[in-house]
Structure formats: structure tokens, C-alpha cells
Scaffold this motif. Sequence first.
Motif, PDB file in Angstrom:
ATOM      1  N   ARG A 265     124.550  68.293  46.455  1.00  0.00           N
ATOM      2  CA  ARG A 265     124.564  68.005  47.881  1.00  0.00           C
ATOM      3  C   ARG A 265     125.535  68.924  48.618  1.00  0.00           C
ATOM      4  O   ARG A 265     126.464  69.488  48.020  1.00  0.00           O
ATOM      5  CB  ARG A 265     124.970  66.550  48.120  1.00  0.00           C
ATOM      6  CG  ARG A 265     124.169  65.523  47.345  1.00  0.00           C
ATOM      7  CD  ARG A 265     124.394  64.159  47.972  1.00  0.00           C
ATOM      8  NE  ARG A 265     124.125  63.058  47.073  1.00  0.00           N
ATOM      9  CZ  ARG A 265     122.933  62.603  46.740  1.00  0.00           C
ATOM     10  NH1 ARG A 265     121.859  63.204  47.213  1.00  0.00           N
ATOM     11  NH2 ARG A 265     122.783  61.563  45.923  1.00  0.00           N
ATOM     12  N   GLU A 266     125.305  69.030  49.925  1.00  0.00           N
ATOM     13  CA  GLU A 266     126.215  69.845  50.741  1.00  0.00           C
ATOM     14  C   GLU A 266     127.597  69.204  50.849  1.00  0.00           C
ATOM     15  O   GLU A 266     128.605  69.901  50.923  1.00  0.00           O
ATOM     16  CB  GLU A 266     125.626  70.057  52.133  1.00  0.00           C
ATOM     17  CG  GLU A 266     124.380  70.948  52.139  1.00  0.00           C
ATOM     18  CD  GLU A 266     123.883  71.209  53.550  1.00  0.00           C
ATOM     19  OE1 GLU A 266     124.582  70.793  54.515  1.00  0.00           O
ATOM     20  OE2 GLU A 266     122.809  71.823  53.698  1.00  0.00           O
ATOM     21  N   ILE A 267     127.663  67.883  50.894  1.00  0.00           N
ATOM     22  CA  ILE A 267     128.958  67.200  50.966  1.00  0.00           C
ATOM     23  C   ILE A 267     129.670  67.374  49.630  1.00  0.00           C
ATOM     24  O   ILE A 267     129.204  66.903  48.593  1.00  0.00           O
ATOM     25  CB  ILE A 267     128.785  65.712  51.285  1.00  0.00           C
ATOM     26  CG1 ILE A 267     128.028  65.521  52.588  1.00  0.00           C
ATOM     27  CG2 ILE A 267     130.142  65.020  51.364  1.00  0.00           C
ATOM     28  CD1 ILE A 267     127.742  64.074  52.922  1.00  0.00           C
ATOM     29  N   GLU A 271     130.760  61.335  43.665  1.00  0.00           N
ATOM     30  CA  GLU A 271     130.081  60.061  43.896  1.00  0.00           C
ATOM     31  C   GLU A 271     130.202  59.221  42.629  1.00  0.00           C
ATOM     32  O   GLU A 271     129.849  59.670  41.541  1.00  0.00           O
ATOM     33  CB  GLU A 271     128.610  60.284  44.240  1.00  0.00           C
ATOM     34  CG  GLU A 271     128.398  61.071  45.530  1.00  0.00           C
ATOM     35  CD  GLU A 271     126.927  61.287  45.863  1.00  0.00           C
ATOM     36  OE1 GLU A 271     126.070  60.609  45.236  1.00  0.00           O
ATOM     37  OE2 GLU A 271     126.631  62.133  46.729  1.00  0.00           O
ATOM     38  N   SER A 278     123.889  51.811  48.709  1.00  0.00           N
ATOM     39  CA  SER A 278     124.612  52.205  49.917  1.00  0.00           C
ATOM     40  C   SER A 278     124.801  51.015  50.849  1.00  0.00           C
ATOM     41  O   SER A 278     125.881  50.834  51.430  1.00  0.00           O
ATOM     42  CB  SER A 278     123.850  53.319  50.646  1.00  0.00           C
ATOM     43  OG  SER A 278     123.824  54.500  49.879  1.00  0.00           O
ATOM     44  N   ASP A 337     137.282  56.826  51.827  1.00  0.00           N
ATOM     45  CA  ASP A 337     135.839  57.025  52.062  1.00  0.00           C
ATOM     46  C   ASP A 337     135.112  55.851  51.400  1.00  0.00           C
ATOM     47  O   ASP A 337     134.487  55.991  50.352  1.00  0.00           O
ATOM     48  CB  ASP A 337     135.410  58.358  51.443  1.00  0.00           C
ATOM     49  CG  ASP A 337     134.058  58.845  51.957  1.00  0.00           C
ATOM     50  OD1 ASP A 337     133.435  58.113  52.753  1.00  0.00           O
ATOM     51  OD2 ASP A 337     133.636  59.940  51.550  1.00  0.00           O
ATOM     52  N   PRO A 340     129.111  55.295  51.543  1.00  0.00           N
ATOM     53  CA  PRO A 340     128.369  56.524  51.866  1.00  0.00           C
ATOM     54  C   PRO A 340     127.770  56.540  53.265  1.00  0.00           C
ATOM     55  O   PRO A 340     127.341  57.598  53.733  1.00  0.00           O
ATOM     56  CB  PRO A 340     127.277  56.568  50.805  1.00  0.00           C
ATOM     57  CG  PRO A 340     127.111  55.164  50.351  1.00  0.00           C
ATOM     58  CD  PRO A 340     128.443  54.520  50.487  1.00  0.00           C
ATOM     59  N   SER A 342     125.165  56.614  55.942  1.00  0.00           N
ATOM     60  CA  SER A 342     123.744  57.000  55.911  1.00  0.00           C
ATOM     61  C   SER A 342     123.492  58.214  55.022  1.00  0.00           C
ATOM     62  O   SER A 342     122.352  58.662  54.890  1.00  0.00           O
ATOM     63  CB  SER A 342     123.263  57.308  57.332  1.00  0.00           C
ATOM     64  OG  SER A 342     124.022  58.373  57.897  1.00  0.00           O
ATOM     65  N   ALA A 343     124.543  58.750  54.415  1.00  0.00           N
ATOM     66  CA  ALA A 343     124.395  59.928  53.557  1.00  0.00           C
ATOM     67  C   ALA A 343     123.759  59.542  52.223  1.00  0.00           C
ATOM     68  O   ALA A 343     123.914  58.410  51.754  1.00  0.00           O
ATOM     69  CB  ALA A 343     125.756  60.574  53.322  1.00  0.00           C
ATOM     70  N   PRO A 344     123.041  60.475  51.572  1.00  0.00           N
ATOM     71  CA  PRO A 344     122.477  60.188  50.246  1.00  0.00           C
ATOM     72  C   PRO A 344     123.589  59.849  49.255  1.00  0.00           C
ATOM     73  O   PRO A 344     124.707  60.356  49.351  1.00  0.00           O
ATOM     74  CB  PRO A 344     121.783  61.495  49.867  1.00  0.00           C
ATOM     75  CG  PRO A 344     121.557  62.206  51.152  1.00  0.00           C
ATOM     76  CD  PRO A 344     122.691  61.828  52.044  1.00  0.00           C
ATOM     77  N   TYR A 345     123.257  59.003  48.290  1.00  0.00           N
ATOM     78  CA  TYR A 345     124.280  58.524  47.356  1.00  0.00           C
ATOM     79  C   TYR A 345     123.601  58.077  46.063  1.00  0.00           C
ATOM     80  O   TYR A 345     122.583  57.396  46.089  1.00  0.00           O
ATOM     81  CB  TYR A 345     125.045  57.357  47.989  1.00  0.00           C
ATOM     82  CG  TYR A 345     125.895  56.548  47.040  1.00  0.00           C
ATOM     83  CD1 TYR A 345     127.068  57.073  46.496  1.00  0.00           C
ATOM     84  CD2 TYR A 345     125.521  55.247  46.683  1.00  0.00           C
ATOM     85  CE1 TYR A 345     127.844  56.316  45.622  1.00  0.00           C
ATOM     86  CE2 TYR A 345     126.298  54.488  45.818  1.00  0.00           C
ATOM     87  CZ  TYR A 345     127.467  55.035  45.296  1.00  0.00           C
ATOM     88  OH  TYR A 345     128.226  54.292  44.431  1.00  0.00           O
TER      89      TYR A 345
END
Length: 416
Positions: A265-267, A271, A278, A337, A340, A342-345
Motif C-alpha cells: 500500500r501507499e501508506i 498493519e 475495520s 493510529d 484504519p 476508511s483505508a484498506p486494512y
Amino acid sequence: MTRRAGFLRRRSFPIFIACALEIGACAGNPPVEPGVPVLRVESFAGNGDTTITGGGLAPTVRVTRDGVPAAGVAVRFNVVAGEGEVARHLVSTGPDGAASTLWLLGPNAGVQRLVATVEAESVEFSGTARRPDDGTAYFARNDFAEYVAGQLPIIISAGHGGNLQPSQIPDRTFGTTVQDLNTEDLARRIAAELQRLTGQRPHLVISHLHRRKLDPNREIVEAAQGSVLAENAWFEYHAFIETASRAVTREHGGGFLLDVHGHGREIQRLELGYLLSSSDLNQPDAILDEPRFAASSSIRKMGEISTLPFSAIVRGDLGLGSLLVARGYPAVPSASDPAPGSAPYFTGGYTTVRHGSRDGGSVDAIQLEANREGVRDTAENRQRFAEAMAEAILEHLSVHSANAPAASSVVLAGTP
């Protein structure tokens, strides 16, 4: 006795697997009417062999009619002593009259037995199981999986970092086939750091097959997609984890499994998957502390043991994610943090479900999805992260687990 490759062995240490081949007709065959073909079934290979508890053997029979190899004959394999299991109960003979299955021995050391039956004839196989030796590397058939036995109540697994792409196994045609780059090396480094810090080895389980050929973090249909060789590797990989789980439960009363993966992922953050979705993690602490969330997680046992609320185990200051953040690695869930959004997780996969404590047992499991930059991209970064992860695991277990190993040189987060 002879020694054979082709099923579980160990490397870098003396090989103990004895592979006695016994060829002979079954005794006591009944009289045969004139003109009726005489069927014989005999043990051809894999009788009298030895492997570790939970390890795989390959009992093989040869079937003949009037002395000629009989193809297409159904052979049924059944375990009759030892609590083991077979990958396939019913196997048809090939052109050479031979049929084989994967026999995973049961959890107890000693002699175990299996019977192969063809029509009214049968032959019995024996296999001897012994407990693994600490520090010894054991290999499944064709080196498709590896198990290094340990002493700590900690298991490190890596199922998506393998490189082997044998032509005998077709490429998988559905599901993810991308390799989690450098995760095998990362898992080995984490294991080595745990040993350095405690003086004892964790258990280590590795799949050496590329994900194009096998995905051991999926159920068997998606994982192997009909390939018998891939299915055998899947069975042996998970049997290795189960052998390790039984060892830590027997010796420590329970344990901890870290299943190592990598995401693209870009982030750029870690994880940590607990089988919580989520939407679960997006709940406030007061809701997450309701018993139903701990009961549905892969750390159910830890939730029962810890004196802290469940939300504190998952994302409090002494949660694994927060301990990694304190060492310079952004992570979700953590105190900084917590969800997550709405980000993929990645919530966790088949390995976390099967080997974690959600459905019982005393081994808690967390799936690690490691970002690439600063964690998996270079050997230097992998080593630095392995040091941080080993320290974080030990500190996390010292707070939340009844099975925490002693660490001689752990630097706690925030300690000068």
C-alpha cells in the motif's frame, strides 16, 4: 536400512529419518477360484519410517493382478493408531500399480499405524513419531516447507516469501499470486533477535514455495487449486505450525504466533491483524471492550488473561502497535493510529484463524503486514526492524501474557 529423500528431513544436523522399504505380499491371502485374477497388495515404500510428531510420511502400496501392475484401482488409507491424519483417504493406483498418500503423524511420540485397503486385501504400515530437537531444521518433502524447532513460547511463520517454482505444480489461476518480498528473511531475522535477547530460540515455520504455486494463508481450495503436490505442501506447512503450537502449549501452557507478511500500500505503516474488522476497530474503546470483540479475535486467550481492557491490549500504550510506534515504526492499530478508518486494512488470514486462539487453544496469533519502505526494502532496514519487533514482542508478552519469556537485555520503550 536405507535413507530416502522425498519426505520430511532435517538439514545441517544428522538426519534421523529411517526409511525402510518392505516389499512383500500380504500373508494369509484366501484361496482363489480358478480363472479369477489373483489380486495382491503390498507395502512398497514408507513402512517403518520415523519423523517428528506431526511430520509427514509417504506410505506407498503396489497392487498387482496375476503379478501384473494394476492401474486405476482404488486404495483406501486409514489411520488406525496414533491420532494422525491422511491428506487423501482414497487414491487410485497409477500405471505402475502404485498409490501413495501423505500421512501426518499424530501429536504423541511412539509407534503409529495406518492400513491401506484394496477390495478384501489390506496391508498395515507403521511409523514412529519423535519430538523435534531444539534448533534443528526439518524439511517437508521437496523442501517445500521448513520448521526450526525452538524453546520459547513464540512461533514466527512466513508463508508468502518463498521462491521455489517447480514446474510440476501448475501456476495458480485465481487469488493473489504476488510474493511478499523479503518476508522470509525478515522472519528469520526476528527469530534470531528473539534468540539473542533471551538466549533461546523461537519456533520458526517457512513456506519455500512461491505464491504462484501455493498460498498457505488460504484454505486449501484457493491455496493449492487442485495440485496434489501443492496440497501436500499446504498440509505439511500447517502441520509444522501445529507441532510448534503443541510444543509451546505442552512446555509453557500457551504461546504467541506472529505471522509475517508484507503489503504494497501507499501508506507506509505496519498493519497488525487480530481478526477484527475495520468497523470493529473504528469503534470507541468502550465498545471494543465488550466481551464479544475479544471472543472473536485471534488473541482471545490473551484477552482472558490480561488485567487490562481489551482495547488496551490492541491499541493501548502497551499494545504491540504502540510499542512499535515508540521504536519508530508507524502502526495500526496503536494509540497514535487506533483504527484504519476508511483505508484498506488486513484483518488477518487463514493462518491466524486456524492457529490463533479464537476458536480455542492457548496460542494467540497476530498477522503482521509490513510496509516496504524502511522495513523490508534493504537488509539494513530489515535488521533494524527485526530488533525493534523482537523487543516489542517480549515487552508486549511481559504485560499481557502468562507465558512471557525472560529477556536479559530488552530495552523497554521509553527507557533511557
